[in-house]
Design a protein around this motif. Structure first.
Motif, PDB file in Angstrom:
ATOM      1  N   GLY A  97       0.807  -1.219   0.000  1.00 28.68           N
ATOM      2  CA  GLY A  97       0.000   0.000   0.000  1.00 28.68           C
ATOM      3  C   GLY A  97       0.835   1.260   0.000  1.00 28.68           C
ATOM      4  N   PRO A  98       1.449   1.606  -1.135  1.00 25.37           N
ATOM      5  CA  PRO A  98       2.276   2.812  -1.191  1.00 25.37           C
ATOM      6  C   PRO A  98       1.451   4.063  -1.448  1.00 25.37           C
ATOM      7  CG  PRO A  98       2.319   1.736  -3.314  1.00 25.37           C
ATOM      8  CD  PRO A  98       1.459   0.873  -2.415  1.00 25.37           C
ATOM      9  N   GLY A  99       1.979   5.208  -1.022  1.00 20.71           N
ATOM     10  CA  GLY A  99       1.457   6.487  -1.460  1.00 20.71           C
ATOM     11  C   GLY A  99       2.232   6.942  -2.677  1.00 20.71           C
ATOM     12  N   MET A 100       1.560   7.651  -3.586  1.00 24.80           N
ATOM     13  CA  MET A 100       2.204   8.102  -4.821  1.00 24.80           C
ATOM     14  C   MET A 100       1.851   9.552  -5.083  1.00 24.80           C
ATOM     15  SD  MET A 100       1.870   4.914  -7.438  1.00 24.80           S
ATOM     16  CE  MET A 100       2.867   3.458  -7.127  1.00 24.80           C
ATOM     17  N   GLY A 101       2.842  10.321  -5.511  1.00 21.84           N
ATOM     18  CA  GLY A 101       2.621  11.714  -5.877  1.00 21.84           C
ATOM     19  C   GLY A 101       2.535  11.866  -7.381  1.00 21.84           C
ATOM     20  N   ALA A 102       1.323  12.108  -7.886  1.00 15.73           N
ATOM     21  CA  ALA A 102       1.114  12.251  -9.333  1.00 15.73           C
ATOM     22  C   ALA A 102       1.410  13.692  -9.736  1.00 15.73           C
ATOM     23  CB  ALA A 102      -0.309  11.859  -9.705  1.00 15.73           C
ATOM     24  N   LEU A 103       2.669  13.973 -10.019  1.00 13.02           N
ATOM     25  CA  LEU A 103       3.078  15.315 -10.418  1.00 13.02           C
ATOM     26  C   LEU A 103       2.452  15.664 -11.768  1.00 13.02           C
ATOM     27  CD1 LEU A 103       6.824  15.005  -9.427  1.00 13.02           C
ATOM     28  CD2 LEU A 103       5.187  16.592  -8.382  1.00 13.02           C
ATOM     29  N   ARG A 104       1.784  16.828 -11.803  1.00 10.55           N
ATOM     30  CA  ARG A 104       1.086  17.228 -13.022  1.00 10.55           C
ATOM     31  C   ARG A 104       1.439  18.672 -13.363  1.00 10.55           C
ATOM     32  NH1 ARG A 104      -5.382  16.787 -13.046  1.00 10.55           N
ATOM     33  NH2 ARG A 104      -5.138  18.480 -11.520  1.00 10.55           N
ATOM     34  N   GLY A 105       1.925  18.891 -14.577  1.00 10.78           N
ATOM     35  CA  GLY A 105       2.238  20.236 -15.030  1.00 10.78           C
ATOM     36  C   GLY A 105       0.979  21.024 -15.321  1.00 10.78           C
ATOM     37  N   ASN A 106       1.124  22.337 -15.490  1.00  9.41           N
ATOM     38  CA  ASN A 106      -0.071  23.155 -15.719  1.00  9.41           C
ATOM     39  C   ASN A 106      -0.633  23.015 -17.126  1.00  9.41           C
ATOM     40  OD1 ASN A 106       1.800  24.666 -17.187  1.00  9.41           O
ATOM     41  ND2 ASN A 106       1.775  26.430 -15.789  1.00  9.41           N
ATOM     42  N   ASP A 107       0.025  22.204 -17.971  1.00  6.74           N
ATOM     43  CA  ASP A 107      -0.532  21.867 -19.288  1.00  6.74           C
ATOM     44  C   ASP A 107      -1.188  20.485 -19.278  1.00  6.74           C
ATOM     45  OD1 ASP A 107       1.764  20.385 -18.975  1.00  6.74           O
ATOM     46  OD2 ASP A 107       2.673  20.948 -20.896  1.00  6.74           O
ATOM     47  N   GLY A 167      -6.726  17.533  -2.693  1.00 10.79           N
ATOM     48  CA  GLY A 167      -7.178  16.872  -1.474  1.00 10.79           C
ATOM     49  C   GLY A 167      -7.445  15.380  -1.558  1.00 10.79           C
ATOM     50  N   PRO A 168      -8.290  14.901  -2.480  1.00 10.13           N
ATOM     51  CA  PRO A 168      -8.679  13.486  -2.465  1.00 10.13           C
ATOM     52  C   PRO A 168      -7.529  12.538  -2.785  1.00 10.13           C
ATOM     53  CG  PRO A 168     -10.189  14.810  -3.790  1.00 10.13           C
ATOM     54  CD  PRO A 168      -9.011  15.664  -3.505  1.00 10.13           C
ATOM     55  N   VAL A 177      -1.661  -4.827  -4.925  1.00 10.56           N
ATOM     56  CA  VAL A 177      -1.321  -3.428  -4.658  1.00 10.56           C
ATOM     57  C   VAL A 177      -2.591  -2.603  -4.475  1.00 10.56           C
ATOM     58  CG1 VAL A 177      -0.185  -1.345  -5.547  1.00 10.56           C
ATOM     59  CG2 VAL A 177       0.790  -3.601  -6.035  1.00 10.56           C
ATOM     60  N   ILE A 178      -2.581  -1.737  -3.474  1.00 13.23           N
ATOM     61  CA  ILE A 178      -3.553  -0.652  -3.384  1.00 13.23           C
ATOM     62  C   ILE A 178      -2.736   0.629  -3.335  1.00 13.23           C
ATOM     63  CG2 ILE A 178      -5.437   0.411  -2.100  1.00 13.23           C
ATOM     64  CD1 ILE A 178      -6.156  -2.321  -0.984  1.00 13.23           C
ATOM     65  N   ALA A 179      -2.656   1.296  -4.479  1.00  7.01           N
ATOM     66  CA  ALA A 179      -1.845   2.508  -4.606  1.00  7.01           C
ATOM     67  C   ALA A 179      -2.695   3.712  -4.264  1.00  7.01           C
ATOM     68  CB  ALA A 179      -1.299   2.623  -6.025  1.00  7.01           C
ATOM     69  N   MET A 180      -2.252   4.492  -3.286  1.00 10.96           N
ATOM     70  CA  MET A 180      -2.960   5.704  -2.868  1.00 10.96           C
ATOM     71  C   MET A 180      -2.301   6.887  -3.556  1.00 10.96           C
ATOM     72  SD  MET A 180      -3.358   4.496   1.073  1.00 10.96           S
ATOM     73  CE  MET A 180      -2.045   3.287   0.853  1.00 10.96           C
ATOM     74  N   ILE A 181      -2.962   7.405  -4.582  1.00 14.87           N
ATOM     75  CA  ILE A 181      -2.371   8.413  -5.458  1.00 14.87           C
ATOM     76  C   ILE A 181      -3.015   9.773  -5.184  1.00 14.87           C
ATOM     77  CG2 ILE A 181      -1.948   9.088  -7.842  1.00 14.87           C
ATOM     78  CD1 ILE A 181      -2.150   6.128  -8.612  1.00 14.87           C
ATOM     79  N   ARG A 182      -2.178  10.774  -4.983  1.00 16.08           N
ATOM     80  CA  ARG A 182      -2.647  12.150  -4.812  1.00 16.08           C
ATOM     81  C   ARG A 182      -2.026  13.009  -5.905  1.00 16.08           C
ATOM     82  NH1 ARG A 182      -2.490  15.134   0.941  1.00 16.08           N
ATOM     83  NH2 ARG A 182      -4.738  14.741   0.963  1.00 16.08           N
ATOM     84  N   ILE A 183      -2.852  13.826  -6.562  1.00 13.74           N
ATOM     85  CA  ILE A 183      -2.358  14.713  -7.611  1.00 13.74           C
ATOM     86  C   ILE A 183      -1.613  15.881  -6.980  1.00 13.74           C
ATOM     87  CG2 ILE A 183      -3.027  16.274  -9.470  1.00 13.74           C
ATOM     88  CD1 ILE A 183      -5.396  14.413 -10.033  1.00 13.74           C
ATOM     89  N   LEU A 184      -0.432  16.154  -7.515  1.00 10.15           N
ATOM     90  CA  LEU A 184       0.404  17.271  -7.071  1.00 10.15           C
ATOM     91  C   LEU A 184       0.562  18.214  -8.257  1.00 10.15           C
ATOM     92  CD1 LEU A 184       3.199  15.236  -5.203  1.00 10.15           C
ATOM     93  CD2 LEU A 184       1.017  16.068  -4.288  1.00 10.15           C
TER      94      LEU A 184
END
Length: 239
Positions: A97-107, A167-168, A177-184
């Motif tokens: 159960g990892p946490g993941m940071g989904a890095l997203r550019g402004n495009d 937030g979510p 796997v249960i991947a906990m992904i948060r958009i950054l």
């Protein structure tokens, strides 16, 4: 060891609360298969000497309820985790159960890293992430948000000042796997964000990422991307 417990089906759950307690549980798999596990790790370490048999946290008893995800985590050694994973997630009660940071550019471009040759996941392409470890515990609770911030900084050189966390949590359930992904969200276009991360990596002695990839849609998927990554991005593209 035989275990008939069923996996959760593939799904993506959007939640706002994580309730992840860590308890003192002895993993039967790690005890009963000890000799095989040690031999497996010795072989892997001979191939990749930088592998280290540290302590990690795995999960069990996952429950999704309304906007909450809860589970029980337990401590084990990396060698047991690696064998469990390499042997097809041998104990079906347990998940990574990892946490993941989904890095997203402004495009709208997502930024992923290709794992370096010295790592246990060489060649795989992920969001910045890591299986939780003892540094992620806060009063017997697994701090996934803190884990994500730490992994993002270690793997890309970006700090919390460089992005805004949505937030979510998007909990992607796949086999084992249960991947906990948060958009950054980062206030840079994808190409500039990639260049910034690549510049940061040049200052690291042994970076975990060997290359940085941009994904703007499903046409950018490659076989090196795990299913929990592609399922998440596909869902974002469809929304």
């Amino acid at each position: 060891m035989r275990n008939r417990a069923a996996r959760l089906p593939l799904a993506i759950h959007r939640v706002t609360q994580l309730e992840l307690k860590c308890d003192k549980w002895t993993w039967p798999f790690a005890v009963e298969r000890r000799a095989d596990i040690d031999a497996h790790f010795a072989a892997k370490q001979a191939e990749k000497p930088k592998l280290w048999n540290g302590r990690v946290l795995l999960g069990r008893n996952p429950v999704f309820s309304a906007d909450r995800f809860s589970a029980d985590y337990f401590e084990t050694d990396f060698a047991s985790f690696l064998a469990w994973r390499d042997w097809g997630f041998a104990d079906k009660r347990v998940f990574n159960g990892p946490g993941m940071g989904a890095l997203r550019g402004n495009d709208g471009a997502f930024v992923l890293g290709e794992m370096a040759a010295h790592t246990a996941n060489a060649g795989r392409i992920y969001f910045p992430a890591g299986t939780p470890d003892l540094d992620d515990l806060r009063d017997n609770t697994v701090d996934i948000a803190g884990s994500v911030a730490r992994e993002v900084e270690e793997e890309t050189g970006l700090t919390a000042a460089d992005y805004r966390a949505d937030g979510p949590w998007h909990c992607v359930v796949t086999d084992g796997v249960i991947a906990m992904i948060r958009i950054l969200d980062v206030s840079l276009p994808g190409e500039a964000l990639r260049a910034k991360i690549e510049s940061n990596l040049t200052g690291q002695q042994s970076p975990e990422f060997s290359a940085i990839h941009l994904v703007r849609g499903t046409s950018d998927f490659t076989p090196a991307m795990p299913r929990f990554v592609t399922e998440f991005i596909a869902a974002q593209a469809a929304s």
